[in-house]
Design a protein around this motif. Structure first.
Motif, PDB file in Angstrom:
ATOM      1  N   UNK A   1      13.952 -12.358  47.360  1.00  6.87           N
ATOM      2  CA  UNK A   1      14.814 -13.135  48.223  1.00  6.87           C
ATOM      3  C   UNK A   1      14.774 -14.593  47.770  1.00  6.87           C
ATOM      4  N   UNK A   2      15.945 -15.222  47.771  1.00 10.28           N
ATOM      5  CA  UNK A   2      16.029 -16.624  47.383  1.00 10.28           C
ATOM      6  C   UNK A   2      15.578 -17.542  48.501  1.00 10.28           C
ATOM      7  N   UNK A   3      14.931 -18.602  48.118  1.00  7.67           N
ATOM      8  CA  UNK A   3      14.610 -19.651  49.075  1.00  7.67           C
ATOM      9  C   UNK A   3      15.935 -20.240  49.564  1.00  7.67           C
ATOM     10  N   UNK A   4      16.150 -20.345  50.885  1.00  6.14           N
ATOM     11  CA  UNK A   4      17.428 -20.855  51.399  1.00  6.14           C
ATOM     12  C   UNK A   4      17.799 -22.241  50.871  1.00  6.14           C
ATOM     13  N   UNK A   5      16.821 -23.116  50.700  1.00  8.05           N
ATOM     14  CA  UNK A   5      17.124 -24.447  50.170  1.00  8.05           C
ATOM     15  C   UNK A   5      17.588 -24.373  48.715  1.00  8.05           C
ATOM     16  N   UNK A   6      16.998 -23.482  47.938  1.00  9.44           N
ATOM     17  CA  UNK A   6      17.425 -23.294  46.559  1.00  9.44           C
ATOM     18  C   UNK A   6      18.845 -22.721  46.525  1.00  9.44           C
ATOM     19  N   UNK A   7      19.109 -21.753  47.387  1.00 10.03           N
ATOM     20  CA  UNK A   7      20.456 -21.178  47.455  1.00 10.03           C
ATOM     21  C   UNK A   7      21.481 -22.256  47.802  1.00 10.03           C
ATOM     22  N   UNK A   8      21.181 -23.097  48.792  1.00  8.82           N
ATOM     23  CA  UNK A   8      22.105 -24.176  49.176  1.00  8.82           C
ATOM     24  C   UNK A   8      22.345 -25.135  48.013  1.00  8.82           C
ATOM     25  N   UNK A   9      21.281 -25.452  47.277  1.00  9.36           N
ATOM     26  CA  UNK A   9      21.401 -26.328  46.113  1.00  9.36           C
ATOM     27  C   UNK A   9      22.356 -25.715  45.080  1.00  9.36           C
ATOM     28  N   UNK A  10      22.181 -24.438  44.802  1.00  4.88           N
ATOM     29  CA  UNK A  10      23.029 -23.773  43.800  1.00  4.88           C
ATOM     30  C   UNK A  10      24.479 -23.686  44.279  1.00  4.88           C
ATOM     31  N   UNK A  11      24.691 -23.399  45.563  1.00  4.46           N
ATOM     32  CA  UNK A  11      26.058 -23.339  46.090  1.00  4.46           C
ATOM     33  C   UNK A  11      26.732 -24.696  45.970  1.00  4.46           C
ATOM     34  N   UNK A  12      26.003 -25.760  46.316  1.00  6.54           N
ATOM     35  CA  UNK A  12      26.566 -27.106  46.232  1.00  6.54           C
ATOM     36  C   UNK A  12      26.907 -27.455  44.788  1.00  6.54           C
ATOM     37  N   UNK A  13      26.035 -27.082  43.892  1.00  3.53           N
ATOM     38  CA  UNK A  13      26.241 -27.361  42.470  1.00  3.53           C
ATOM     39  C   UNK A  13      27.461 -26.636  41.919  1.00  3.53           C
ATOM     40  N   UNK A  14      27.756 -25.463  42.438  1.00  2.00           N
ATOM     41  CA  UNK A  14      28.901 -24.683  41.961  1.00  2.00           C
ATOM     42  C   UNK A  14      30.171 -24.973  42.752  1.00  2.00           C
ATOM     43  N   UNK A  15      30.084 -25.902  43.716  1.00  5.91           N
ATOM     44  CA  UNK A  15      31.229 -26.278  44.545  1.00  5.91           C
ATOM     45  C   UNK A  15      31.768 -25.078  45.326  1.00  5.91           C
ATOM     46  N   UNK A  16      30.882 -24.191  45.736  1.00  6.48           N
ATOM     47  CA  UNK A  16      31.266 -22.988  46.478  1.00  6.48           C
ATOM     48  C   UNK A  16      31.546 -23.322  47.939  1.00  6.48           C
ATOM     49  N   UNK A  17      32.374 -22.505  48.546  1.00  6.50           N
ATOM     50  CA  UNK A  17      32.578 -22.592  49.989  1.00  6.50           C
ATOM     51  C   UNK A  17      31.473 -21.762  50.638  1.00  6.50           C
ATOM     52  N   UNK A  18      30.738 -22.373  51.548  1.00  5.15           N
ATOM     53  CA  UNK A  18      29.596 -21.697  52.155  1.00  5.15           C
ATOM     54  C   UNK A  18      29.748 -21.704  53.670  1.00  5.15           C
ATOM     55  N   UNK A  19      29.480 -20.559  54.267  1.00  6.45           N
ATOM     56  CA  UNK A  19      29.453 -20.439  55.717  1.00  6.45           C
ATOM     57  C   UNK A  19      28.096 -19.849  56.071  1.00  6.45           C
ATOM     58  N   UNK A  20      27.364 -20.546  56.902  1.00  8.38           N
ATOM     59  CA  UNK A  20      26.058 -20.045  57.321  1.00  8.38           C
ATOM     60  C   UNK A  20      26.165 -19.515  58.742  1.00  8.38           C
ATOM     61  N   UNK A  21      25.613 -18.332  58.947  1.00  9.70           N
ATOM     62  CA  UNK A  21      25.606 -17.681  60.254  1.00  9.70           C
ATOM     63  C   UNK A  21      24.153 -17.437  60.625  1.00  9.70           C
ATOM     64  N   UNK A  22      23.760 -17.880  61.796  1.00  7.75           N
ATOM     65  CA  UNK A  22      22.398 -17.643  62.275  1.00  7.75           C
ATOM     66  C   UNK A  22      22.277 -16.151  62.585  1.00  7.75           C
ATOM     67  N   UNK A  23      21.685 -15.409  61.647  1.00  8.70           N
ATOM     68  CA  UNK A  23      21.641 -13.955  61.792  1.00  8.70           C
ATOM     69  C   UNK A  23      20.476 -13.388  60.988  1.00  8.70           C
ATOM     70  N   UNK A  24      20.274 -12.108  61.150  1.00  8.59           N
ATOM     71  CA  UNK A  24      19.279 -11.397  60.349  1.00  8.59           C
ATOM     72  C   UNK A  24      19.848 -11.205  58.944  1.00  8.59           C
TER      73      UNK A  24
END
Length: 61
Positions: A1-24
């Protein structure tokens, strides 16, 4: 599993559209409408993108 902060960093770097949902780890089961909304929005953006591209480069007979 990816560290959420690392995932956010990579998404930002790739200029991806990200939607976060508080979920399992199965948001499609716990928040099906939110997931459906994200998918619908992506389809709509893709359709607009394709429409714009076709108008910008019309086919030549």
């Amino acid at each position: 599993m990816l560290n959420p902060d690392l995932a956010r960093f990579m998404y930002a770097r790739s200029n991806a559209t990200v939607v976060e949902i508080e979920a399992s780890h199965v948001p499609h089961l716990s928040h099906p409408q939110a997931v459906a909304d994200v998918i619908s929005a992506a389809v709509d953006r893709r359709a607009i993108s394709n429409e714009t591209r076709h108008h910008a480069h019309p086919k030549v007979p």
